[in-house]
Design an enzyme around this catalytic site. Sequence first.
Site, mmCIF file in Angstrom:
data_model
loop_
_atom_site.group_PDB
_atom_site.id
_atom_site.type_symbol
_atom_site.label_atom_id
_atom_site.label_comp_id
_atom_site.label_asym_id
_atom_site.label_seq_id
_atom_site.Cartn_x
_atom_site.Cartn_y
_atom_site.Cartn_z
ATOM 1 N N ASN A 7 42.189 2.362 -3.181
ATOM 2 C CA ASN A 7 42.182 3.296 -4.328
ATOM 3 C C ASN A 7 43.213 4.391 -4.074
ATOM 4 O O ASN A 7 43.937 4.364 -3.085
ATOM 5 C CB ASN A 7 40.777 3.872 -4.524
ATOM 6 C CG ASN A 7 40.295 4.599 -3.288
ATOM 7 O OD1 ASN A 7 40.868 5.597 -2.878
ATOM 8 N ND2 ASN A 7 39.252 4.069 -2.648
ATOM 9 N N ASP A 52 33.230 0.636 -3.199
ATOM 10 C CA ASP A 52 31.845 0.261 -3.514
ATOM 11 C C ASP A 52 31.628 -1.232 -3.278
ATOM 12 O O ASP A 52 30.512 -1.664 -3.034
ATOM 13 C CB ASP A 52 31.532 0.597 -4.971
ATOM 14 C CG ASP A 52 31.463 2.101 -5.186
ATOM 15 O OD1 ASP A 52 30.931 2.788 -4.295
ATOM 16 O OD2 ASP A 52 31.967 2.586 -6.221
ATOM 17 N N LYS A 59 47.045 -16.541 4.124
ATOM 18 C CA LYS A 59 47.459 -15.919 2.864
ATOM 19 C C LYS A 59 47.026 -16.805 1.687
ATOM 20 O O LYS A 59 47.279 -18.018 1.711
ATOM 21 C CB LYS A 59 48.985 -15.746 2.878
ATOM 22 C CG LYS A 59 49.509 -15.043 1.669
ATOM 23 C CD LYS A 59 51.018 -14.962 1.680
ATOM 24 C CE LYS A 59 51.513 -14.551 0.316
ATOM 25 N NZ LYS A 59 52.852 -14.988 0.035
ATOM 26 N N ASP A 111 26.157 2.008 1.552
ATOM 27 C CA ASP A 111 26.416 3.386 1.117
ATOM 28 C C ASP A 111 26.263 4.342 2.307
ATOM 29 O O ASP A 111 25.145 4.621 2.748
ATOM 30 C CB ASP A 111 25.469 3.771 -0.016
ATOM 31 C CG ASP A 111 25.942 5.024 -0.725
ATOM 32 O OD1 ASP A 111 26.215 6.031 -0.034
ATOM 33 O OD2 ASP A 111 26.075 4.998 -1.950
ATOM 34 N N ILE A 112 27.393 4.834 2.800
ATOM 35 C CA ILE A 112 27.396 5.689 4.005
ATOM 36 C C ILE A 112 26.597 6.975 3.759
ATOM 37 O O ILE A 112 25.745 7.373 4.556
ATOM 38 C CB ILE A 112 28.849 6.051 4.402
ATOM 39 C CG1 ILE A 112 29.699 4.787 4.554
ATOM 40 C CG2 ILE A 112 28.864 6.892 5.671
ATOM 41 C CD1 ILE A 112 31.188 5.050 4.639
ATOM 42 N N PHE A 138 30.398 13.797 -2.532
ATOM 43 C CA PHE A 138 31.344 14.048 -3.615
ATOM 44 C C PHE A 138 31.005 13.076 -4.744
ATOM 45 O O PHE A 138 30.411 12.024 -4.493
ATOM 46 C CB PHE A 138 32.793 13.807 -3.147
ATOM 47 C CG PHE A 138 33.468 15.060 -2.668
ATOM 48 C CD1 PHE A 138 33.131 15.607 -1.454
ATOM 49 C CD2 PHE A 138 34.439 15.687 -3.434
ATOM 50 C CE1 PHE A 138 33.741 16.771 -1.003
ATOM 51 C CE2 PHE A 138 35.067 16.846 -3.005
ATOM 52 C CZ PHE A 138 34.723 17.391 -1.786
ATOM 53 N N LYS A 192 23.466 11.171 -8.637
ATOM 54 C CA LYS A 192 23.778 10.863 -7.223
ATOM 55 C C LYS A 192 23.067 11.835 -6.282
ATOM 56 O O LYS A 192 22.590 11.446 -5.221
ATOM 57 C CB LYS A 192 25.297 10.923 -6.983
ATOM 58 C CG LYS A 192 26.011 9.688 -7.512
ATOM 59 C CD LYS A 192 27.530 9.792 -7.459
ATOM 60 C CE LYS A 192 28.135 8.616 -8.193
ATOM 61 N NZ LYS A 192 29.553 8.728 -8.482
ATOM 62 N N LYS A 234 20.581 9.746 -3.972
ATOM 63 C CA LYS A 234 20.988 9.607 -2.570
ATOM 64 C C LYS A 234 20.320 10.662 -1.678
ATOM 65 O O LYS A 234 20.622 10.761 -0.502
ATOM 66 C CB LYS A 234 22.516 9.700 -2.446
ATOM 67 C CG LYS A 234 23.256 8.600 -3.240
ATOM 68 C CD LYS A 234 24.723 8.499 -2.838
ATOM 69 C CE LYS A 234 25.480 7.548 -3.743
ATOM 70 N NZ LYS A 234 26.803 7.201 -3.232
HETATM 71 O O1 PMT Z 1 41.822 12.152 -1.175
HETATM 72 P P1 PMT Z 1 42.386 12.949 -2.327
HETATM 73 O O2 PMT Z 1 43.622 12.318 -2.923
HETATM 74 O O3 PMT Z 1 42.589 14.400 -1.967
HETATM 75 O O4 PMT Z 1 41.315 12.926 -3.521
HETATM 76 C C1 PMT Z 1 40.091 13.568 -3.348
HETATM 77 C C2 PMT Z 1 38.931 12.719 -3.900
HETATM 78 C C3 PMT Z 1 39.043 12.594 -5.413
HETATM 79 C C4 PMT Z 1 38.936 11.334 -3.260
HETATM 80 C C5 PMT Z 1 37.608 13.469 -3.484
HETATM 81 O O5 PMT Z 1 37.626 14.744 -4.056
HETATM 82 C C6 PMT Z 1 36.383 12.695 -3.946
HETATM 83 O O6 PMT Z 1 35.902 12.805 -5.062
HETATM 84 N N1 PMT Z 1 35.834 11.854 -3.037
HETATM 85 C C7 PMT Z 1 34.718 10.929 -3.319
HETATM 86 C C8 PMT Z 1 35.262 9.728 -4.056
HETATM 87 C C9 PMT Z 1 34.186 8.722 -4.365
HETATM 88 O O7 PMT Z 1 34.169 7.675 -3.780
HETATM 89 O O8 PMT Z 1 33.276 9.119 -5.230
HETATM 90 P P2 PMT Z 1 32.027 8.224 -5.732
HETATM 91 O O9 PMT Z 1 31.488 9.006 -6.886
HETATM 92 O O10 PMT Z 1 32.442 6.815 -5.958
HETATM 93 O O11 PMT Z 1 31.050 8.242 -4.493
HETATM 94 C C10 PMT Z 1 30.014 9.204 -4.358
HETATM 95 C C11 PMT Z 1 29.825 9.587 -2.919
HETATM 96 O O12 PMT Z 1 29.328 8.451 -2.179
HETATM 97 C C12 PMT Z 1 31.073 10.060 -2.180
HETATM 98 O O13 PMT Z 1 30.708 11.136 -1.357
HETATM 99 C C13 PMT Z 1 31.472 8.838 -1.349
HETATM 100 O O14 PMT Z 1 32.126 9.245 -0.134
HETATM 101 C C14 PMT Z 1 30.129 8.234 -1.040
HETATM 102 N N2 PMT Z 1 30.130 6.770 -0.810
HETATM 103 C C15 PMT Z 1 30.476 5.896 -1.780
HETATM 104 C C16 PMT Z 1 30.407 4.526 -1.538
HETATM 105 C C17 PMT Z 1 29.985 4.067 -0.260
HETATM 106 N N3 PMT Z 1 29.938 2.789 0.033
HETATM 107 N N4 PMT Z 1 29.671 4.963 0.685
HETATM 108 C C18 PMT Z 1 29.716 6.288 0.445
HETATM 109 O O15 PMT Z 1 29.421 7.090 1.341
#
Ligand code: PMT
Length: 410
Positions: free
Chosen positions: A214, A283, A293, A310-311, A327, A341, A345
């Site tokens: 991403n 995700d 390949k 999900d960490i 985030f 969330k 979570k």
């Molecule tokens: O890196 P930059 O270019 O500075 O951009 C910053 C950012 C936009 C990446 C950052 O501000 C941000 O929003 N990070 C979280 C991105 C994200 O994956 O959001 P989400 O809404 O999909 O996930 C929610 C939360 O679950 C996040 O804290 C994510 O780290 C966590 N997660 C998601 C999936 C997973 N398998 N494990 C997780 O821990």
Amino acid sequence: MFQFPGILINKHILLAVSGGIAAYKSAELVRLLRKQGATVRVVMTRSAMQFVSPLTFQALSGNPVHSELLDANEENAMGHISLARWADALIIAPATANTLAKCSHGLADDLLSTLYLAATCPVYVAPSMNQAMWHKPVTQENIQKLKSHGVIVIGPGQGDQACGETGFGRMSEPLEICRQLMADPTAQCLNGLKVLISAGPTREPLDPVRYITNRSSGKMGYALADAAIKAGAKVTLVSGPVSLSAPVNADVVSVETAAQMHAAVMSKAAEHDIYIGAAAVADYSPALMENEKIKKQAEQTTLTLQKTRDILADVAQLPDRPFTVGFAAETHDLEQYALDKLARKNLDMIAANWVGRDQGGFDSDQNALQVFWKNGQKKLAMTDKNHLAEQLISLIAERMEHERHDKNTA
Ligand code: PMT
């Protein structure tokens, strides 16, 4: 009204005004500083005097204004060295692009720049300039250099500019500058705490040469690591693949996939006081990674994807979990998804940001956040990610303190 009322009483503040239209705002700053009990002396550059008369500052500060480096009378009264020695804090407001460049390069061709070199007290700068000048790489390099020399940068803010343009570069409001001067520089809000931060994207391999990823650059997570270190914390940064230099003094663990990030975070979470999940973790990852390949064959093909672990949710499930901050990156219904969330979570806080828009979010130098916790929220306005990270770190410290207090009084 202020964080540390009384902290400016009898403090010697040296206000250096350089030549920008925001010089008129510095007159209000003098008034506010004196109201808080500070003694204020003002230094002006020649161009500052084109914008505001020295008489204004003399009347407001109650002291003569200094402007000449080689003025025989001033040298006798209070030369640049004794003026620098006199100061408990030097604040350059407005700080023009030219003044910032001179200070970052150590030039000393007028009273203001010489004072900067001679000052041993904390130095604050409040930049003020046209938005294009602020974004110019050389200005950003100068700012970074000054920060690395310990200078505290206040603002700039965003909005309409005197030149008719809109963007970053407006000098922060006098009240905000005064508030930051009053924040006790020795009060580090995360002193002695251990903070674990995830940052950047993950890469999910399809075959030996291709992967799904991403747009995360890691800038937000790295800025948080810097801010947490500045706030006195010991920081571990688990980072996906990014092209940023590692924050000085952070313990960096480099990973590539969501599974590796999960393993790295889970092995360290319990020994940390705070976990901030700023990484954009995939995700889903390909159910199967081909060893060879993948060959181009059919017109259409289907990928089978498997949900990753999900960490963030797993950290929040730990028996002795750290204060857990997630985030949320959303393109629509930001508040609704963030609150979902937060609850689902089982988080302590969630910082929601808009992504996929013109400004902020992925790979931008700026961002804005709407931060939620149980029964509360706070909006942090669009600003550069370093400044935003500092605000989020102090909000986390504040919320942790509230939770601790609530637990003790329950
Ligand atoms: O890196 P930059 O270019 O500075 O951009 C910053 C950012 C936009 C990446 C950052 O501000 C941000 O929003 N990070 C979280 C991105 C994200 O994956 O959001 P989400 O809404 O999909 O996930 C929610 C939360 O679950 C996040 O804290 C994510 O780290 C966590 N997660 C998601 C999936 C997973 N398998 N494990 C997780 O821990």
